[in-house]
Design a protein around this motif. Structure first.
Motif, PDB file in Angstrom:
ATOM      1  N   ASN A 476       0.854  -1.182   0.000  1.00 26.28           N
ATOM      2  CA  ASN A 476       0.000   0.000   0.000  1.00 26.28           C
ATOM      3  C   ASN A 476       0.891   1.232   0.000  1.00 26.28           C
ATOM      4  O   ASN A 476       1.531   1.553   0.998  1.00 26.28           O
ATOM      5  CB  ASN A 476      -0.916  -0.004   1.231  1.00 26.28           C
ATOM      6  N   THR A 477       0.937   1.905  -1.121  1.00 24.82           N
ATOM      7  CA  THR A 477       1.843   3.052  -1.241  1.00 24.82           C
ATOM      8  C   THR A 477       1.424   4.211  -0.343  1.00 24.82           C
ATOM      9  O   THR A 477       2.206   5.122  -0.094  1.00 24.82           O
ATOM     10  CB  THR A 477       1.890   3.540  -2.698  1.00 24.82           C
ATOM     11  N   ASP A 478       0.188   4.179   0.144  1.00 29.88           N
ATOM     12  CA  ASP A 478      -0.284   5.229   1.045  1.00 29.88           C
ATOM     13  C   ASP A 478       0.058   4.941   2.505  1.00 29.88           C
ATOM     14  O   ASP A 478      -0.365   5.666   3.393  1.00 29.88           O
ATOM     15  CB  ASP A 478      -1.802   5.393   0.920  1.00 29.88           C
ATOM     16  N   GLY A 479       0.796   3.882   2.745  1.00 34.08           N
ATOM     17  CA  GLY A 479       1.125   3.519   4.109  1.00 34.08           C
ATOM     18  C   GLY A 479       0.276   2.359   4.583  1.00 34.08           C
ATOM     19  O   GLY A 479      -0.553   1.814   3.855  1.00 34.08           O
ATOM     20  N   LYS A 480       0.483   1.944   5.821  1.00 30.46           N
ATOM     21  CA  LYS A 480      -0.256   0.813   6.366  1.00 30.46           C
ATOM     22  C   LYS A 480      -1.725   1.172   6.563  1.00 30.46           C
ATOM     23  O   LYS A 480      -2.103   2.316   6.699  1.00 30.46           O
ATOM     24  CB  LYS A 480       0.362   0.374   7.689  1.00 30.46           C
ATOM     25  N   GLY A 481      -2.528   0.126   6.623  1.00 25.32           N
ATOM     26  CA  GLY A 481      -3.942   0.318   6.845  1.00 25.32           C
ATOM     27  C   GLY A 481      -4.764  -0.518   5.896  1.00 25.32           C
ATOM     28  O   GLY A 481      -4.238  -1.170   4.986  1.00 25.32           O
ATOM     29  N   CYS A 482      -6.071  -0.532   6.126  1.00 28.89           N
ATOM     30  CA  CYS A 482      -6.971  -1.351   5.322  1.00 28.89           C
ATOM     31  C   CYS A 482      -7.425  -0.593   4.077  1.00 28.89           C
ATOM     32  O   CYS A 482      -7.582   0.631   4.089  1.00 28.89           O
ATOM     33  CB  CYS A 482      -8.176  -1.751   6.156  1.00 28.89           C
ATOM     34  N   LYS A 483      -7.646  -1.353   3.029  1.00 25.26           N
ATOM     35  CA  LYS A 483      -8.026  -0.771   1.745  1.00 25.26           C
ATOM     36  C   LYS A 483      -9.053  -1.688   1.095  1.00 25.26           C
ATOM     37  O   LYS A 483      -8.933  -2.918   1.138  1.00 25.26           O
ATOM     38  CB  LYS A 483      -6.785  -0.658   0.852  1.00 25.26           C
ATOM     39  N   ARG A 484     -10.068  -1.106   0.504  1.00 27.09           N
ATOM     40  CA  ARG A 484     -11.115  -1.874  -0.170  1.00 27.09           C
ATOM     41  C   ARG A 484     -11.121  -1.503  -1.648  1.00 27.09           C
ATOM     42  O   ARG A 484     -11.080  -0.318  -2.006  1.00 27.09           O
ATOM     43  CB  ARG A 484     -12.480  -1.586   0.448  1.00 27.09           C
ATOM     44  N   THR A 485     -11.178  -2.536  -2.504  1.00 28.59           N
ATOM     45  CA  THR A 485     -11.222  -2.331  -3.953  1.00 28.59           C
ATOM     46  C   THR A 485     -12.341  -3.187  -4.518  1.00 28.59           C
ATOM     47  O   THR A 485     -12.551  -4.320  -4.061  1.00 28.59           O
ATOM     48  CB  THR A 485      -9.889  -2.734  -4.609  1.00 28.59           C
ATOM     49  N   GLU A 486     -13.058  -2.666  -5.505  1.00 30.98           N
ATOM     50  CA  GLU A 486     -14.108  -3.444  -6.164  1.00 30.98           C
ATOM     51  C   GLU A 486     -13.717  -3.701  -7.614  1.00 30.98           C
ATOM     52  O   GLU A 486     -13.141  -2.842  -8.274  1.00 30.98           O
ATOM     53  CB  GLU A 486     -15.455  -2.729  -6.084  1.00 30.98           C
ATOM     54  N   LEU A 487     -14.051  -4.901  -8.086  1.00 27.30           N
ATOM     55  CA  LEU A 487     -13.729  -5.316  -9.450  1.00 27.30           C
ATOM     56  C   LEU A 487     -15.007  -5.763 -10.139  1.00 27.30           C
ATOM     57  O   LEU A 487     -15.781  -6.550  -9.591  1.00 27.30           O
ATOM     58  CB  LEU A 487     -12.722  -6.468  -9.418  1.00 27.30           C
ATOM     59  N   SER A 488     -15.241  -5.254 -11.335  1.00 26.68           N
ATOM     60  CA  SER A 488     -16.396  -5.656 -12.142  1.00 26.68           C
ATOM     61  C   SER A 488     -15.907  -6.208 -13.472  1.00 26.68           C
ATOM     62  O   SER A 488     -14.793  -5.924 -13.921  1.00 26.68           O
ATOM     63  CB  SER A 488     -17.338  -4.466 -12.365  1.00 26.68           C
ATOM     64  N   SER A 489     -16.762  -6.984 -14.107  1.00 25.95           N
ATOM     65  CA  SER A 489     -16.390  -7.639 -15.359  1.00 25.95           C
ATOM     66  C   SER A 489     -16.296  -6.640 -16.509  1.00 25.95           C
ATOM     67  O   SER A 489     -16.977  -5.607 -16.524  1.00 25.95           O
ATOM     68  CB  SER A 489     -17.411  -8.726 -15.703  1.00 25.95           C
ATOM     69  N   PHE A 490     -15.450  -6.954 -17.459  1.00 27.19           N
ATOM     70  CA  PHE A 490     -15.230  -6.111 -18.643  1.00 27.19           C
ATOM     71  C   PHE A 490     -16.476  -6.092 -19.534  1.00 27.19           C
ATOM     72  O   PHE A 490     -16.928  -5.048 -19.993  1.00 27.19           O
ATOM     73  CB  PHE A 490     -14.024  -6.637 -19.402  1.00 27.19           C
ATOM     74  N   LEU A 491     -17.033  -7.293 -19.784  1.00 28.70           N
ATOM     75  CA  LEU A 491     -18.290  -7.435 -20.509  1.00 28.70           C
ATOM     76  C   LEU A 491     -19.420  -7.597 -19.492  1.00 28.70           C
ATOM     77  O   LEU A 491     -19.163  -7.817 -18.303  1.00 28.70           O
ATOM     78  CB  LEU A 491     -18.231  -8.661 -21.425  1.00 28.70           C
ATOM     79  N   PRO A 492     -20.673  -7.528 -19.917  1.00 25.56           N
ATOM     80  CA  PRO A 492     -21.777  -7.808 -18.988  1.00 25.56           C
ATOM     81  C   PRO A 492     -21.577  -9.179 -18.344  1.00 25.56           C
ATOM     82  O   PRO A 492     -21.265 -10.162 -19.018  1.00 25.56           O
ATOM     83  CB  PRO A 492     -23.011  -7.775 -19.899  1.00 25.56           C
ATOM     84  N   VAL A 493     -21.744  -9.234 -17.034  1.00 23.30           N
ATOM     85  CA  VAL A 493     -21.363 -10.419 -16.290  1.00 23.30           C
ATOM     86  C   VAL A 493     -22.128 -11.658 -16.737  1.00 23.30           C
ATOM     87  O   VAL A 493     -21.627 -12.785 -16.658  1.00 23.30           O
ATOM     88  CB  VAL A 493     -21.534 -10.168 -14.771  1.00 23.30           C
ATOM     89  N   GLU A 494     -23.352 -11.462 -17.266  1.00 23.07           N
ATOM     90  CA  GLU A 494     -24.139 -12.621 -17.688  1.00 23.07           C
ATOM     91  C   GLU A 494     -23.562 -13.304 -18.926  1.00 23.07           C
ATOM     92  O   GLU A 494     -23.980 -14.418 -19.273  1.00 23.07           O
ATOM     93  CB  GLU A 494     -25.596 -12.213 -17.942  1.00 23.07           C
ATOM     94  N   GLN A 495     -22.609 -12.677 -19.592  1.00 19.38           N
ATOM     95  CA  GLN A 495     -22.004 -13.300 -20.774  1.00 19.38           C
ATOM     96  C   GLN A 495     -20.893 -14.295 -20.414  1.00 19.38           C
ATOM     97  O   GLN A 495     -20.423 -15.035 -21.275  1.00 19.38           O
ATOM     98  CB  GLN A 495     -21.435 -12.219 -21.699  1.00 19.38           C
TER      99      GLN A 495
END
Length: 520
Positions: A476-495
């Motif tokens: 974590n380049t911002d220093g120690k601590g917790c970080k949350r990231t969300e990831l979504s699909s490139f195409l519509p997820v139902e594909q």
């Protein structure tokens, strides 16, 4: 662009066909891809467990499949799992002791990728009660080890020694081997025959161990106590203490110590722990165990090489999600922790009968789901069983999270996971971060993915994360601590294909080569 005449193309194809025929003659008879087991439940077993005809057909099929995936017949038939005689009588046998090495595990019975190699070891570990027991593990080797960049002090020392022309820099003798991922597998089962080291595809296949080895890492993977080796030298039963994250974490760290003893010049001291599902909780447990380690503890020597943890879909709360399924799993080992436990404390007579059948047939995860989630499963658990003393007591001992841990740690969780619910992992992460806000934890939330497929969806991310940690880059380049990231699909997820719909079939014998014609 190069154009070939029809005559030349025909000649080339003719030659290729001749080469293929010379290497792998066509089978002399019609070939079958059916399973190689003839298992069938007995009438007494069917009656005792009150199984429907549909359940019987499914169970027979599932167990035939599981047994067909065992290399060399599995631990019951493979001499590798026979314990060597105890010759050291000068003192007690400590955990992490190397018992047996199989440097070259012949790959032909396995479905590992071409140009990877396999070794197996037996070693000692310690169960929750402090009893030293034997266990098994495998090491999956890359064709060439990954070369790490020089941010890490260990890397710089190795590379400086190589550039200066020294045969070995002082520390390079310990660390010039392949960088290590300590892999913790998800639930395979509860009995010796469910050891990943005896499974043709090492249980998780390309979801993690194959991918890691092909990326240049040595994959050191414990089976966990009770899987692979089922009895001690005295013949005492070794229980698999299911979901006890820090207990199985010690299995993994003991396996790593023994692997270093077996292959002292082949393994770099730097390692990342990684696991999924049950193994995700175990990998989290590794971070907790190592947080307590110093130079005077049993894992103090390993702590110096630790670079972080990846916990995929981790089990952090034992009794959550698929509770009707988890209770029978825990029941297989809980009496080894609390000897007063009886099946009648949790199960109805019908439920106890199915647990007993489960033990008789040594059912794996698929057979377990059929027994405990199939027909008639509504009456398997007693009312208010979850309010018994054993549930709370076991949870306090087993659950991962909400404790100090040694970071950095990447937690990966899919939002559509039905086995490890997103809400449970989120609650554990939030509570852990609130209690230890300066700890390095990144929570990667993957929108729309299920249990195991979350590993596939995020492979690029956790591969990069592992390499960066082994090279000494900050998490974590911002220093120690917790970080949350969300990831979504490139195409519509139902594909996207949501779950795998195929499995590797063994083609080790020449008569099966038609299934893999260009593998020569």
């Amino acid at each position: 662009m190069i154009y070939l005449s029809k005559a030349i193309l025909a000649l080339l194809m003719s030659g290729l066909g001749s080469f293929a025929n010379a290497q792998a003659p066509p089978p002399a008879a019609e070939q079958s891809t059916a399973f190689n087991s003839t298992f069938a439940l007995t009438p007494d077993q069917i009656a005792a467990a009150n199984l429907s005809a549909a359940q019987v057909a499914s169970l027979n099929n599932e167990i035939r499949f599981d047994r067909s995936q065992l290399a060399n017949g599995g631990p019951r038939e493979d001499d590798f799992y026979t314990l060597p005689p105890l010759t050291n009588t000068s003192g007690p046998l400590g955990p992490g002791t190397l018992l047996k090495v199989q440097p070259f595990t012949h790959p032909s019975p396995f479905a590992i990728p071409p140009n990877t190699a396999l070794s197996r070891i037996l070693y000692t570990t310690k169960n929750f009660n402090g009893t030293v027991v034997p266990a098994s593990a495998f090491v999956l080797w890359p064709f060439t080890p990954r070369i790490l960049a020089s941010q890490d002090p260990v890397s710089r020392e190795i590379q400086d020694g190589q550039r200066s022309g020294q045969a070995q820099a002082p520390k390079a003798a310990k660390t010039a081997g392949a960088p290590v991922v300590l892999w913790m597998h998800g639930t395979s089962g509860f009995f010796p025959s469910q050891a990943p080291s005896s499974h043709r595809a090492l249980w998780y296949g390309d979801a993690a161990p194959f991918a890691l080895a092909l990326a240049g890492y040595a994959v050191v993977a414990p089976d966990y106590a009770g899987l692979g080796i089922g009895t001690t030298w005295d013949g005492d039963h070794i229980s698999h203490q299911y979901l006890m994250s820090r207990v199985s974490a010690r299995d993994g760290l003991c396996a790593l110590k023994a692997a270093h003893a077996a292959f002292p010049d082949k393994l770099d001291e730097r390692f990342v722990s990684m696991g999924h599902s049950q193994g995700g909780g175990v990998a989290w447990g590794v971070a907790e165990v190592l947080e307590e380690a110093d130079s005077k503890t049993e894992f103090g020597d390993l702590a110096a090489g630790y670079r972080g943890t990846v916990a995929g879909s981790p089990t952090t709360l034992v009794f959550s999600g698929s509770t009707p399924l988890v209770a029978p799993f825990v029941a297989e080992g809980i009496a080894s922790v609390f000897p007063s436990f009886q099946l009648a404390d949790w199960f109805t007579p019908a439920g106890a009968a199915r647990v007993k059948l489960h033990r008789e047939i040594e059912g794996g995860i698929s057979a377990s789901m059929q027994l405990f989630l199939g027909d008639g499963s509504a009456q398997l658990l007693r009312d208010a069983w979850e309010k018994t003393w054993y549930v709370e007591a076991y949870s306090k001992l087993a659950n991962a999270g909400r404790r100090p841990f040694r970071g950095p740690m990447l937690v990966v969780q899919g939002t559509e996971d039905v086995y490890v619910p997103y809400s449970v992992t989120n609650d554990t992460v939030v509570a852990t971060c609130a209690a230890y806000p300066s700890s390095e934890l990144e929570f990667l939330v993957v929108n729309g993915t299920g249990h195991v497929p979350t590993l596939d969806a995020t492979r690029r991310i956790w591969m990069d994360w592992i390499q960066d940690r082994l090279e000494g880059k900050p998490a974590n380049t911002d220093g120690k601590g917790c970080k949350r990231t969300e990831l979504s699909s490139f195409l519509p997820v139902e594909q996207y294909l949501k779950v795998g719909n195929a499995f590797p079939q063994w083609v080790g014998a020449p008569k099966y080569s038609y299934q893999f014609p260009l593998g020569l």
